[in-house]
Every structure is written in C-alpha cells, then in structure tokens.
Design a protein around this motif. Structure first.
Motif, mmCIF file in Angstrom:
data_model
loop_
_atom_site.group_PDB
_atom_site.id
_atom_site.type_symbol
_atom_site.label_atom_id
_atom_site.label_comp_id
_atom_site.label_asym_id
_atom_site.label_seq_id
_atom_site.Cartn_x
_atom_site.Cartn_y
_atom_site.Cartn_z
ATOM 1 N N THR A 11 0.839 -1.197 0.000
ATOM 2 C CA THR A 11 0.000 0.000 0.000
ATOM 3 C C THR A 11 0.872 1.244 0.000
ATOM 4 O O THR A 11 2.037 1.211 0.401
ATOM 5 C CB THR A 11 -0.921 0.035 1.237
ATOM 6 N N LYS A 12 0.299 2.334 -0.431
ATOM 7 C CA LYS A 12 1.015 3.608 -0.457
ATOM 8 C C LYS A 12 1.409 4.039 0.954
ATOM 9 O O LYS A 12 2.514 4.537 1.193
ATOM 10 C CB LYS A 12 0.116 4.658 -1.117
ATOM 11 N N THR A 13 0.508 3.802 1.908
ATOM 12 C CA THR A 13 0.784 4.158 3.296
ATOM 13 C C THR A 13 1.940 3.335 3.850
ATOM 14 O O THR A 13 2.826 3.860 4.523
ATOM 15 C CB THR A 13 -0.478 3.949 4.155
ATOM 16 N N GLN A 15 4.396 1.947 2.235
ATOM 17 C CA GLN A 15 5.652 2.362 1.623
ATOM 18 C C GLN A 15 6.153 3.668 2.213
ATOM 19 O O GLN A 15 7.351 3.871 2.360
ATOM 20 C CB GLN A 15 5.474 2.483 0.112
ATOM 21 N N ARG A 16 5.242 4.552 2.575
ATOM 22 C CA ARG A 16 5.656 5.818 3.183
ATOM 23 C C ARG A 16 6.249 5.603 4.572
ATOM 24 O O ARG A 16 7.101 6.372 5.004
ATOM 25 C CB ARG A 16 4.471 6.776 3.275
ATOM 26 N N PRO A 25 2.628 9.335 6.703
ATOM 27 C CA PRO A 25 1.159 9.290 6.666
ATOM 28 C C PRO A 25 0.550 9.739 7.993
ATOM 29 O O PRO A 25 1.181 9.645 9.033
ATOM 30 C CB PRO A 25 0.868 7.809 6.406
ATOM 31 N N SER A 29 -4.792 7.823 8.038
ATOM 32 C CA SER A 29 -4.478 7.020 6.855
ATOM 33 C C SER A 29 -3.839 5.701 7.252
ATOM 34 O O SER A 29 -4.035 4.683 6.579
ATOM 35 C CB SER A 29 -3.584 7.796 5.885
ATOM 36 N N ALA A 33 -5.539 2.030 6.422
ATOM 37 C CA ALA A 33 -4.804 0.969 5.723
ATOM 38 C C ALA A 33 -4.965 -0.388 6.399
ATOM 39 O O ALA A 33 -4.906 -1.419 5.724
ATOM 40 C CB ALA A 33 -3.325 1.328 5.628
#
Length: 132
Positions: A11-13, A15-16, A25, A29, A33
C-alpha cells in the motif's frame, strides 16, 4: 503475520512508513490501511470501538480520565472507517467521548448503519418482492 506485512508494504501508506518516499502518513491514513472495508468487518470494529468507549462506565471515577485518552483514538478510528460516508462523524465521536455521560451513544455503529443500512433494506425489499 508475514502475508499481512507484505500486503501492508504494497500500500502507499506502508511504503511511506518503511521507505523514505514522501511525507509520513497521518494516523487516520494508517488506520484506514489496516482496518477492514467489508460490511461484517466494519460492524465488528464499530462494535468494539463503541464497547471500549462505553467501558468507562465500569470504573466510576477513573472512567472519565480514560475517556480523555480514548477520545482521540476513537476519532481517528471512526474517521478512518466512515470519513467517506459521514465526514463529520469523527467529530461527533470525539465530542461524545469527551462529554460526561454521553458514552452510551454508539457513534461508530451509527456510521455503519449510515453506510450499510440502505443496501440491506433494499436487498430485503427485493427478497420480499421475489417471495410474492
């Protein structure tokens, strides 16, 4: 635990958090997730959120102190679950936890009803129409 970790990393979260690929994040968020998005999963999480919020009645004087701690957590979780359906519900959940003697209001479960009750009612009407 390994498959859920891999799924989270995709997920984008995720990876951040793990990699330095942009701003960190927000707590909402992060919660979004990892919280479920299906009807039954959201119902169970909503009932648990409301049960924890109401549990402060079990400890007469310390309960209100617990509410001060639980209120922001409840706001984040309710916002992550139902921000797309009822954007202001997270604020209602926060105020409900902060004000004394309002813990009986099931704000997270009300968000679940707002999101899923219309489709459940429509499905029941369809089944009743088919039965005739």
């Amino acid at each position: 635990a390994e498959p859920s970790y891999q799924t989270f990393l995709m997920t984008k979260t995720g990876q951040r958090i793990v990699y330095d690929v942009g701003p960190r994040p927000s707590p909402q968020s992060l919660a979004h997730a990892v919280l479920p998005s299906d009807m039954i999963g959201k119902l169970i999480v909503s009932l648990v959120i409301d049960a924890i919020g109401s549990a402060s009645y079990l400890i007469p004087l310390a309960g209100e102190g617990f509410d001060l701690t639980w209120a922001p957590v409840s706001m984040i979780l309710v916002g992550a679950l139902y921000d797309d359906v009822m954007p202001n519900l997270k604020y209602i959940a926060l105020i409900e936890e902060l004000l004394p003697f309002t813990d009986f209001i099931p704000s997270a479960t009300l968000g679940w009803l707002k999101e899923f009750a219309p489709s459940i009612i429509d499905e029941a009407k369809g089944r009743m129409g088919d039965a005739k």
